[in-house]
Design a protein around this motif. Structure first.
Motif, PDB file in Angstrom:
ATOM      1  N   ASP A  12      46.857  32.999-130.190  1.00  0.00           N
ATOM      2  CA  ASP A  12      48.270  32.645-130.319  1.00  0.00           C
ATOM      3  C   ASP A  12      49.102  33.101-129.127  1.00  0.00           C
ATOM      4  OD1 ASP A  12      47.859  31.464-132.761  1.00  0.00           O
ATOM      5  OD2 ASP A  12      48.517  33.199-133.916  1.00  0.00           O
ATOM      6  N   ARG A  13      48.521  33.869-128.234  1.00  0.00           N
ATOM      7  CA  ARG A  13      49.258  34.360-127.070  1.00  0.00           C
ATOM      8  C   ARG A  13      49.495  33.219-126.090  1.00  0.00           C
ATOM      9  NH1 ARG A  13      45.875  39.913-126.176  1.00  0.00           N
ATOM     10  NH2 ARG A  13      46.545  40.872-128.115  1.00  0.00           N
ATOM     11  N   PRO A  14      50.583  33.302-125.314  1.00  0.00           N
ATOM     12  CA  PRO A  14      50.856  32.250-124.327  1.00  0.00           C
ATOM     13  C   PRO A  14      49.726  32.114-123.313  1.00  0.00           C
ATOM     14  CG  PRO A  14      52.770  33.675-124.621  1.00  0.00           C
ATOM     15  CD  PRO A  14      51.636  34.313-125.360  1.00  0.00           C
ATOM     16  N   LEU A  15      49.600  30.918-122.795  1.00  0.00           N
ATOM     17  CA  LEU A  15      48.571  30.586-121.812  1.00  0.00           C
ATOM     18  C   LEU A  15      49.204  30.612-120.418  1.00  0.00           C
ATOM     19  CD1 LEU A  15      45.597  29.673-121.938  1.00  0.00           C
ATOM     20  CD2 LEU A  15      46.419  27.333-121.975  1.00  0.00           C
ATOM     21  N   TRP A  16      48.532  31.273-119.475  1.00  0.00           N
ATOM     22  CA  TRP A  16      49.022  31.433-118.103  1.00  0.00           C
ATOM     23  C   TRP A  16      47.998  30.881-117.132  1.00  0.00           C
ATOM     24  CZ3 TRP A  16      53.648  34.106-117.068  1.00  0.00           C
ATOM     25  CH2 TRP A  16      54.203  34.797-118.146  1.00  0.00           C
ATOM     26  N   LEU A  17      48.483  30.383-115.997  1.00  0.00           N
ATOM     27  CA  LEU A  17      47.625  30.020-114.882  1.00  0.00           C
ATOM     28  C   LEU A  17      47.924  31.013-113.767  1.00  0.00           C
ATOM     29  CD1 LEU A  17      45.609  28.128-113.467  1.00  0.00           C
ATOM     30  CD2 LEU A  17      47.600  26.819-112.669  1.00  0.00           C
ATOM     31  N   VAL A  18      46.937  31.849-113.454  1.00  0.00           N
ATOM     32  CA  VAL A  18      47.091  32.882-112.422  1.00  0.00           C
ATOM     33  C   VAL A  18      46.248  32.462-111.221  1.00  0.00           C
ATOM     34  CG1 VAL A  18      46.778  35.319-111.855  1.00  0.00           C
ATOM     35  CG2 VAL A  18      47.422  34.658-114.191  1.00  0.00           C
ATOM     36  N   THR A  19      46.878  32.418-110.045  1.00  0.00           N
ATOM     37  CA  THR A  19      46.200  32.006-108.822  1.00  0.00           C
ATOM     38  C   THR A  19      46.213  33.157-107.823  1.00  0.00           C
ATOM     39  OG1 THR A  19      46.865  29.722-109.198  1.00  0.00           O
ATOM     40  CG2 THR A  19      46.179  30.305-106.955  1.00  0.00           C
ATOM     41  N   MET A  20      45.030  33.450-107.272  1.00  0.00           N
ATOM     42  CA  MET A  20      44.883  34.554-106.326  1.00  0.00           C
ATOM     43  C   MET A  20      44.350  34.022-105.003  1.00  0.00           C
ATOM     44  SD  MET A  20      43.136  37.455-108.665  1.00  0.00           S
ATOM     45  CE  MET A  20      43.759  37.862-110.278  1.00  0.00           C
ATOM     46  N   PHE A  34      42.737  31.266-112.513  1.00  0.00           N
ATOM     47  CA  PHE A  34      42.207  31.687-113.803  1.00  0.00           C
ATOM     48  C   PHE A  34      43.198  31.301-114.887  1.00  0.00           C
ATOM     49  CE2 PHE A  34      40.747  34.500-110.502  1.00  0.00           C
ATOM     50  CZ  PHE A  34      39.380  34.567-110.723  1.00  0.00           C
ATOM     51  N   VAL A  35      42.712  30.699-115.951  1.00  0.00           N
ATOM     52  CA  VAL A  35      43.540  30.409-117.118  1.00  0.00           C
ATOM     53  C   VAL A  35      43.278  31.539-118.105  1.00  0.00           C
ATOM     54  CG1 VAL A  35      43.978  28.801-118.997  1.00  0.00           C
ATOM     55  CG2 VAL A  35      43.419  27.937-116.723  1.00  0.00           C
ATOM     56  N   VAL A  36      44.326  32.280-118.418  1.00  0.00           N
ATOM     57  CA  VAL A  36      44.192  33.455-119.289  1.00  0.00           C
ATOM     58  C   VAL A  36      45.319  33.453-120.317  1.00  0.00           C
ATOM     59  CG1 VAL A  36      43.038  34.870-117.548  1.00  0.00           C
ATOM     60  CG2 VAL A  36      45.524  34.897-117.695  1.00  0.00           C
ATOM     61  N   ARG A  37      45.135  34.229-121.349  1.00  0.00           N
ATOM     62  CA  ARG A  37      46.178  34.407-122.359  1.00  0.00           C
ATOM     63  C   ARG A  37      46.768  35.802-122.205  1.00  0.00           C
ATOM     64  NH1 ARG A  37      46.799  30.364-125.830  1.00  0.00           N
ATOM     65  NH2 ARG A  37      45.071  28.917-126.061  1.00  0.00           N
ATOM     66  N   GLY A  38      48.078  35.890-122.412  1.00  0.00           N
ATOM     67  CA  GLY A  38      48.747  37.183-122.348  1.00  0.00           C
ATOM     68  C   GLY A  38      50.144  37.086-122.909  1.00  0.00           C
ATOM     69  N   THR A  39      50.574  38.123-123.570  1.00  0.00           N
ATOM     70  CA  THR A  39      51.916  38.155-124.136  1.00  0.00           C
ATOM     71  C   THR A  39      52.960  38.283-123.033  1.00  0.00           C
ATOM     72  OG1 THR A  39      51.002  39.168-126.121  1.00  0.00           O
ATOM     73  CG2 THR A  39      53.378  39.314-125.834  1.00  0.00           C
ATOM     74  N   THR A  40      52.614  38.999-121.956  1.00  0.00           N
ATOM     75  CA  THR A  40      53.542  39.212-120.839  1.00  0.00           C
ATOM     76  C   THR A  40      52.864  38.799-119.536  1.00  0.00           C
ATOM     77  OG1 THR A  40      52.751  41.456-120.417  1.00  0.00           O
ATOM     78  CG2 THR A  40      54.571  41.213-122.009  1.00  0.00           C
ATOM     79  N   LEU A  41      53.675  38.672-118.509  1.00  0.00           N
ATOM     80  CA  LEU A  41      53.145  38.375-117.181  1.00  0.00           C
ATOM     81  C   LEU A  41      52.152  39.451-116.751  1.00  0.00           C
ATOM     82  CD1 LEU A  41      53.096  36.907-114.434  1.00  0.00           C
ATOM     83  CD2 LEU A  41      55.129  38.237-113.825  1.00  0.00           C
ATOM     84  N   GLN A  42      52.509  40.707-116.964  1.00  0.00           N
ATOM     85  CA  GLN A  42      51.639  41.815-116.558  1.00  0.00           C
ATOM     86  C   GLN A  42      50.297  41.757-117.289  1.00  0.00           C
ATOM     87  OE1 GLN A  42      54.849  42.144-117.525  1.00  0.00           O
ATOM     88  NE2 GLN A  42      55.827  42.739-115.609  1.00  0.00           N
ATOM     89  N   GLU A  43      50.320  41.415-118.556  1.00  0.00           N
ATOM     90  CA  GLU A  43      49.082  41.308-119.332  1.00  0.00           C
ATOM     91  C   GLU A  43      48.212  40.162-118.791  1.00  0.00           C
ATOM     92  OE1 GLU A  43      48.352  40.057-123.807  1.00  0.00           O
ATOM     93  OE2 GLU A  43      49.513  41.919-123.678  1.00  0.00           O
ATOM     94  N   ALA A  44      48.840  39.053-118.446  1.00  0.00           N
ATOM     95  CA  ALA A  44      48.101  37.913-117.898  1.00  0.00           C
ATOM     96  C   ALA A  44      47.499  38.249-116.537  1.00  0.00           C
ATOM     97  CB  ALA A  44      49.023  36.703-117.785  1.00  0.00           C
ATOM     98  N   MET A  45      48.273  38.925-115.696  1.00  0.00           N
ATOM     99  CA  MET A  45      47.761  39.309-114.380  1.00  0.00           C
ATOM    100  C   MET A  45      46.575  40.258-114.507  1.00  0.00           C
ATOM    101  SD  MET A  45      49.489  37.781-112.020  1.00  0.00           S
ATOM    102  CE  MET A  45      50.678  38.081-110.755  1.00  0.00           C
ATOM    103  N   ALA A  46      46.662  41.206-115.421  1.00  0.00           N
ATOM    104  CA  ALA A  46      45.564  42.151-115.632  1.00  0.00           C
ATOM    105  C   ALA A  46      44.320  41.421-116.141  1.00  0.00           C
ATOM    106  CB  ALA A  46      45.984  43.248-116.609  1.00  0.00           C
TER     107      ALA A  46
END
Length: 77
Positions: A12-20, A34-46
């Motif tokens: 249920d956590r938001p889906l993020w696209l993180v590019t490095m 990377f497509v990841v789930r995280g409640t916050t930006l920091q959680e998604a980046m980690a």
């Protein structure tokens, strides 16, 4: 009786696209996303940084180094 905020289920956590950014031999540059789930930006980046260390992620980079400090992320809608 105490009340607490219910914890969101992982799916249920938001889906993020993180590019490095990446850099390899001979000045070769690129990105890995990377497509990841995280409640916050920091959680998604980690989460993305953890995934960047996986054998599969390293194999896809073909030896290129990754720079998680310069990562960017967007929330997927």
């Amino acid at each position: 009786m105490t009340t607490s905020t219910p914890t969101r289920a992982r799916h249920d956590r938001p889906l993020w696209l993180v590019t490095m950014p990446t850099s390899g031999d001979g000045g070769r540059t690129g990105t890995q996303s990377f497509v990841v789930r995280g409640t916050t930006l920091q959680e998604a980046m980690a989460a993305a940084e953890r995934r960047s260390c996986d054998d599969g992620a390293r194999l896809r980079r073909r030896g290129a180094a990754i720079d998680p400090r310069r990562a960017s992320a967007v929330l997927h809608h």
